[in-house]
Write an enzyme that holds these catalytic residues in place. Structure first.
Site, PDB file in Angstrom:
ATOM      1  CB  THR A   1      -2.628   7.081  -2.458  1.00 12.95           C
ATOM      2  OG1 THR A   1      -1.891   5.867  -2.696  1.00 12.95           O
ATOM      3  CG2 THR A   1      -1.866   8.267  -3.028  1.00 12.95           C
TER       4      THR A   1
ATOM      5  NE  ARG B   1      -2.513  -0.093   3.577  1.00  9.93           N
ATOM      6  CZ  ARG B   1      -3.321   0.327   4.530  1.00  9.93           C
ATOM      7  NH1 ARG B   1      -4.627   0.283   4.352  1.00  9.93           N
ATOM      8  NH2 ARG B   1      -2.851   0.803   5.657  1.00  9.93           N
TER       9      ARG B   1
ATOM     10  CG  ASP C   1       6.383  -3.594   9.925  1.00 12.75           C
ATOM     11  OD1 ASP C   1       7.137  -3.982   9.005  1.00 12.75           O
ATOM     12  OD2 ASP C   1       6.008  -2.407  10.042  1.00 12.75           O
TER      13      ASP C   1
ATOM     14  CG  ASP D   1       2.697  -3.205   9.112  1.00  9.21           C
ATOM     15  OD1 ASP D   1       2.949  -4.365   8.694  1.00  9.21           O
ATOM     16  OD2 ASP D   1       2.750  -2.212   8.382  1.00  9.21           O
TER      17      ASP D   1
HETATM   18  C1  PRP Z   1      -1.070  -4.925   4.362  1.00 11.85           C
HETATM   19  C2  PRP Z   1      -1.873  -6.203   4.416  1.00 11.85           C
HETATM   20  C3  PRP Z   1      -2.706  -6.118   3.160  1.00 11.85           C
HETATM   21  C4  PRP Z   1      -2.957  -4.649   3.036  1.00 11.85           C
HETATM   22  C5  PRP Z   1      -4.359  -4.370   3.488  1.00 11.85           C
HETATM   23  O1  PRP Z   1       0.004  -5.033   3.506  1.00 11.85           O
HETATM   24  O2  PRP Z   1      -1.078  -7.346   4.476  1.00 11.85           O
HETATM   25  O3  PRP Z   1      -2.067  -6.625   2.010  1.00 11.85           O
HETATM   26  O4  PRP Z   1      -2.038  -3.976   3.907  1.00 11.85           O
HETATM   27  O5  PRP Z   1      -4.678  -3.046   3.267  1.00 11.85           O
HETATM   28  P1  PRP Z   1      -5.798  -2.593   2.214  1.00 11.85           P
HETATM   29  O6  PRP Z   1      -6.970  -3.484   2.459  1.00 11.85           O
HETATM   30  O7  PRP Z   1      -6.042  -1.171   2.619  1.00 11.85           O
HETATM   31  O8  PRP Z   1      -5.224  -2.703   0.847  1.00 11.85           O
HETATM   32  P2  PRP Z   1       1.099  -3.855   3.361  1.00 11.85           P
HETATM   33  O9  PRP Z   1       0.708  -2.905   2.286  1.00 11.85           O
HETATM   34  O10 PRP Z   1       1.352  -3.266   4.715  1.00 11.85           O
HETATM   35  O11 PRP Z   1       2.350  -4.620   2.798  1.00 11.85           O
HETATM   36  P3  PRP Z   1       3.286  -5.706   3.514  1.00 11.85           P
HETATM   37  O12 PRP Z   1       2.458  -6.948   3.692  1.00 11.85           O
HETATM   38  O13 PRP Z   1       4.355  -5.889   2.501  1.00 11.85           O
HETATM   39  O14 PRP Z   1       3.778  -5.158   4.815  1.00 11.85           O
HETATM   40  N1  URA Z   2      -2.277  -3.465   6.980  1.00 11.20           N
HETATM   41  C1  URA Z   2      -1.914  -3.931   8.191  1.00 11.20           C
HETATM   42  O1  URA Z   2      -0.932  -4.678   8.303  1.00 11.20           O
HETATM   43  N2  URA Z   2      -2.625  -3.575   9.255  1.00 11.20           N
HETATM   44  C2  URA Z   2      -3.708  -2.770   9.169  1.00 11.20           C
HETATM   45  O2  URA Z   2      -4.335  -2.492  10.197  1.00 11.20           O
HETATM   46  C3  URA Z   2      -4.064  -2.291   7.909  1.00 11.20           C
HETATM   47  C4  URA Z   2      -3.344  -2.665   6.812  1.00 11.20           C
END
Ligand code: PRP
Ligand code: URA
Length: 210
Positions: free
Chosen positions: A109, A105, A204, A201
């Site tokens: 945005t 994400r 993380d 997160d």
């Molecule tokens: C997180 C999560 C989803 C997304 C959800 O990933 O694992 O893929 O956010 O958010 P959304 O419904 O608003 O799209 P992130 O973008 O943090 O990436 P990562 O898994 O690489 O940390």
């Molecule tokens: N992605 C995450 O990992 N946690 C949230 O709460 C939203 C998006």
């Protein structure tokens, strides 16, 4: 066709989810819990797989049995955090193939940015289970499922551990033919697009990157 939304309220899932949410749960324990919850979720999400009759010879006679009727499955985690759900899913369906979709994400945005997509060659013969612990705005799940649909799998189900109402509504509107399974339905998103109360997160916490 409008499909179903299943909130998995099994006591084992709910108990594990409450430990997962706790900010004091460390990376090692967090990873284990994500995996265990994923196993329990797959158990439920596969309950409508069709069965066929089979006669089995036991040491004492013959038994009229049921076996899954030739359906092939694929698990597709959304990178990164979806990776944490793969081993738990494979624990129940070791013959499944695994595809990967890389999305993150944009921090400002909240729109998903795709950076990787590798799916099984025979995905059109497979029932696909998309794995991501978090459904927040829904943007990542919607884009990942749109990518997978271009390859025409037999069906798609989406499994997340925690969903926000905003993401659930958006996903249901765009992909009306996808069943959605989640363990927890939370209140809302905060101004940073995080699920409240959520678990922070997920990527993380799984990979220990914060
Ligand atoms: C997180 C999560 C989803 C997304 C959800 O990933 O694992 O893929 O956010 O958010 P959304 O419904 O608003 O799209 P992130 O973008 O943090 O990436 P990562 O898994 O690489 O940390
Ligand atoms: N992605 C995450 O990992 N946690 C949230 O709460 C939203 C998006």
């Amino acid at each position: 066709m409008s499909r179903k939304v299943v909130i998995l309220d099994h006591p084992l899932i709910q108990h594990k989810l409450s430990i997962l949410r706790d900010e004091k749960t460390d990376t090692n324990k967090f990873r284990t819990l994500v995996s265990e919850i994923s196993t329990l979720m797959i158990y439920d999400a596969t309950r409508d797989l069709p069965l066929t009759d089979k006669t089995v010879t036991t040491p004492c006679g013959t038994a009229d049995c049921k076996v899954i009727s030739g359906r092939k499955l694929a698990f597709v985690p959304i990178l990164r955090a979806g990776l944490g759900m793969v081993d738990g899913a494979l624990a129940l369906v070791p013959a499944a193939r695994v595809g990967h979709i890389g999305l993150y994400r944009d921090e400002k945005t909240f729109k998903p940015v795709e950076y990787y997509c590798k799916l099984p060659n025979d995905i059109e013969e497979r029932e696909v289970f998309v794995l991501d612990p978090m459904l927040a705005t829904g943007g990542s799940a919607i884009d990942a499922i749109s990518q997978i649909k271009l390859r025409k799998p037999r069906s798609i189900k989406f499994l997340c551990i925690i969903a926000a109402p905003e993401g659930l509504k958006a996903l249901k509107e765009v992909h009306k033919d996808v069943d959605i399974f989640c363990a927890g339905m939370d209140k809302q998103l905060n101004e940073n697009g995080y699920i409240v109360p959520g678990l922070g997160d997920a990527g993380d916490r799984i990979f220990g990157t914060k």
